[in-house]
Write a protein that holds these residues in place. Structure first.
Motif, PDB file in Angstrom:
ATOM      1  N   VAL A  49       0.856  -1.182   0.000  1.00 46.73           N
ATOM      2  CA  VAL A  49       0.000   0.000   0.000  1.00 46.73           C
ATOM      3  C   VAL A  49       0.895   1.236   0.000  1.00 46.73           C
ATOM      4  N   LYS A  51       2.174   5.128   0.254  1.00 50.32           N
ATOM      5  CA  LYS A  51       1.845   6.394   0.910  1.00 50.32           C
ATOM      6  C   LYS A  51       1.809   7.487  -0.162  1.00 50.32           C
ATOM      7  N   GLU A 142      -5.777   8.258  -1.065  1.00 52.83           N
ATOM      8  CA  GLU A 142      -6.889   7.444  -0.569  1.00 52.83           C
ATOM      9  C   GLU A 142      -6.642   5.979  -0.955  1.00 52.83           C
ATOM     10  N   GLN A 143      -5.433   5.540  -0.723  1.00 50.42           N
ATOM     11  CA  GLN A 143      -5.052   4.195  -1.161  1.00 50.42           C
ATOM     12  C   GLN A 143      -5.194   3.223   0.008  1.00 50.42           C
ATOM     13  N   HIS A 144      -6.058   2.225  -0.163  1.00 52.07           N
ATOM     14  CA  HIS A 144      -6.285   1.255   0.908  1.00 52.07           C
ATOM     15  C   HIS A 144      -6.023  -0.175   0.444  1.00 52.07           C
ATOM     16  N   TYR A 145      -5.444  -0.315  -0.720  1.00 49.86           N
ATOM     17  CA  TYR A 145      -5.149  -1.637  -1.243  1.00 49.86           C
ATOM     18  C   TYR A 145      -3.757  -1.603  -1.863  1.00 49.86           C
ATOM     19  N   PHE A 338     -15.148   6.545  -1.047  1.00 50.96           N
ATOM     20  CA  PHE A 338     -14.722   5.984   0.228  1.00 50.96           C
ATOM     21  C   PHE A 338     -15.283   6.831   1.362  1.00 50.96           C
ATOM     22  N   ILE A 344     -12.681  -1.923   4.494  1.00 49.63           N
ATOM     23  CA  ILE A 344     -11.428  -2.161   3.767  1.00 49.63           C
ATOM     24  C   ILE A 344     -11.252  -3.657   3.522  1.00 49.63           C
ATOM     25  N   SER A 354     -10.332  -1.634  -5.524  1.00 48.41           N
ATOM     26  CA  SER A 354     -10.492  -0.203  -5.778  1.00 48.41           C
ATOM     27  C   SER A 354     -11.951   0.132  -6.059  1.00 48.41           C
TER      28      SER A 354
END
Length: 589
Positions: A49, A51, A142-145, A338, A344, A354
């Motif tokens: 994931v 940053k 907004e990256q959760h994967y 989101f 998640i 996504s």
């Protein structure tokens, strides 16, 4: 006239981000004639994931009058770096482009990104310490994967030309990417439209609707959108029953559509795509497959699940096939996002991590399924989901709701149009109070003519004068649609809300004047139309060259011919008397 300051050396772009197990590269792949392209890549050995990673550069604040963003409406002023949040762009919000424009409407810098599906943040803000604009694009906010590879392209345009030309160039550039190829636009998407929303809201009545269709058709309207209310008897303007989409209020929908077709009108239905009301059967069926249940309107479907997507696709394809629909108004797409309570960790049957990727898949499949049933089907989206990705699925973009606000309608049409390519750009539906004076009501219509007009007025209750006014403008638009829609469009003075707009094609020039502004003419056209879209009885024209003699006809807002005369367009300033919201039509002799 102040010339634009051309930036001759391209800035150094800095990559900013916390150290992580990724390699980032930024390579210049093109640089000529004031345009530079960069390839930006992020690569890792394993999925992780990421940053946030930012690309940042600065340019001197020289001859910058304002900052254009896709949906800032009246707020195009310069903003300091301590003032506000960044602009967000993703598949269903805005477009990844910003333009700094000068005092003569010239482009100072227009920058854009090819990443129009995933979320990013961008801005151009003035830092008072050095009077430079600090521009940036930030990825992965907004990256959760996890991911392993990511690619995007950055385009910087410093060309000395009108800012709208730079924005059109960005739209053409987006079209070169396979994932952003625009949908086919049928002719029906480019015709005036009657909507039920502002005059009916949810209180639809079939006999009255058919009567309105006949009246609208006689005035030149070709399409009706049946908005919210067809699917439920609930008239509370809520969404508790969304998700099932059964035609409770119009139970014989196929017969109703047939009756509308017999009036000569095409038919579209409204759907709030993401919402699944708590009183619907679908709510129980898809419990646990929502992006949120804490929404002001209704729980929001989670498109990361294939059965959710297929359920929605089946609703639209069944409606298109069983009811013989011509189009769809697919609403609230921007609520696929989101939320603070969005899961998640997904169930085993989810096939997308996504949300934006899942929305892309959903809308692609909806468009493909509907066009198999009817290749000429039209799909309307409204601001803010009018970006380059949305052009893949829809062929009509509408200005965001602004009832009774003629200025905002005009502004939003222009802002959408500069990035929309050949996608049909529609006004918000025109409406006014029943006691509105005729010329003030006319302002609502005449401000829409550089887009496709939409009307939301109870025609059966309108007086003859108001019907004449609507019919006059609609006839004018239909007769000049090719120029109005396909001509070279030039809006002026963004900070003044485009007080004049013009469009030209094949020797025909049409100018809209919306405020006490001097119209400039610098070329001899075979025909010049001037729309006096203001409450003033004259138009002032500054003629830069001797253009010869024109046969002029002056009309009031009902289409009555007020005066005919020959006018010599000699170099200098002239004043032409024309009624409030009237039209001057001048043909070269």
């Amino acid at each position: 006239m102040i010339a634009n300051t051309t930036i001759t050396s391209f800035p150094e772009i800095t990559i900013i981000g916390e150290k992580q197990n990724f390699r980032t590269t930024l390579n210049k792949v093109y640089g000529d004639e004031g345009v530079t392209l960069y390839d930006f890549e992020v690569n890792g050995d394993v999925e992780e994931v990421p940053k946030p990673i930012t690309l940042q550069w600065k340019v001197p604040a020289i001859n910058v009058k304002g900052v254009w963003k896709p949906t800032t409406d009246f707020n195009k002023r310069i903003q300091a770096d301590w003032e506000l949040d960044n602009m967000e762009s993703r598949i269903s919000i805005d477009s990844p482009v910003i333009s700094l424009f000068g005092n003569s409407d010239g482009n100072v810098l227009t920058f854009a990104c090819s990443n129009a599906i995933n979320k990013l943040e961008m801005n151009a803000r003035l830092r008072e310490e050095d009077n430079c604009f600090y521009c940036h694009i930030t990825f992965f906010t907004e990256q959760h994967y996890p991911l392993k590879n990511f690619k995007a392209q950055l385009r910087l345009d410093y060309q000395d030309r009108h800012f709208s030309d730079s924005l059109r160039a960005v739209a053409s550039w987006w079209e070169t990417f396979e994932q952003l190829k625009p949908a086919y636009v049928p002719d029906i998407a480019k015709t005036p439209l009657y909507s039920t929303w502002y005059q009916f809201h949810q209180n639809l009545d079939v006999p009255l609707l058919l009567k309105e269709c006949r009246l609208a058709k006689n005035l030149g309207y070709q399409v009706i959108i049946i908005d919210d209310g067809w699917q439920t008897f609930d008239s509370n303007r809520g969404y508790d029953f969304t998700g099932d989409w059964q035609p409770d209020r119009i139970p014989e929908m196929a017969e109703f559509v047939k009756s509308v077709h017999e009036t000569g009108m095409k038919v579209a239905l409204w759907y709030s795509v993401p919402f699944c009301g708590e009183k619907s059967k679908a709510y129980k069926r898809f419990k646990g497959k929502f992006l949120t249940e804490d929404h002001r309107w209704a729980p929001v479907f989670d498109p990361r699940y294939p059965d959710v997507r297929q359920y929605l696709i089946d609703i639209y394809t069944d409606a298109a096939r069983d009811w013989n629909l011509d189009g769809f108004k697919l609403d609230f797409i921007d609520d696929f996002r989101f939320y603070k309570d969005t899961p998640i960790k997904l169930g085993p049957d989810a096939d997308y991590a996504s949300i934006n990727g899942a929305v892309d898949r959903l809308l692609t499949d909806v468009k493909d399924a509907l066009t198999k049933i009817n290749p000429e089907i039209f799909i309307e989206f409204r601001q803010k989901y009018t970006g380059p990705a949305m052009r893949k699925y829809g062929n009509m973009f509408r200005a965001f709701d602004c009832p009774g606000d003629a200025t905002m309608n005009r502004l939003r049409i222009a802002d959408i149009r500069m990035l929309a390519g050949n996608t049909a750009v529609h006004s918000d539906m025109v409406t006014w109070h029943a006691d509105e004076p005729l010329e003030i009501a006319a302002l609502q219509v005449i401000n829409t003519l550089f887009g496709v007009p939409q009307l939301s007025v109870m025609l059966s209750e309108a007086s003859e004068a108001y019907v004449n006014m609507i019919g006059f403008y609609t006839k004018y638009w239909n007769e000049n649609a090719d120029v109005l829609m396909n001509g070279y469009f030039l809006p002026s003075k963004p900070l003044a809300n485009y007080p004049t707009q013009r469009v030209s094609k094949n020797g025909h020039l049409i100018i809209g004047v919306y405020d006490a502004w001097v119209v400039e003419l610098d070329g001899a056209y075979a025909r010049i139309d001037i729309l006096n879209a203001q409450i003033a009885a004259q138009v002032v024209i500054r003629i830069l060259n001797d253009l010869g003699t024109y046969a002029c006809k002056v009309y009031d807002c009902q289409g009555n011919l007020i005066r005919e005369e020959n006018v010599v367009f000699s170099k200098g300033v002239i004043q032409v008397e024309v009624p409030e919201c009237g039209i001057i039509r001048a043909e070269k002799i």
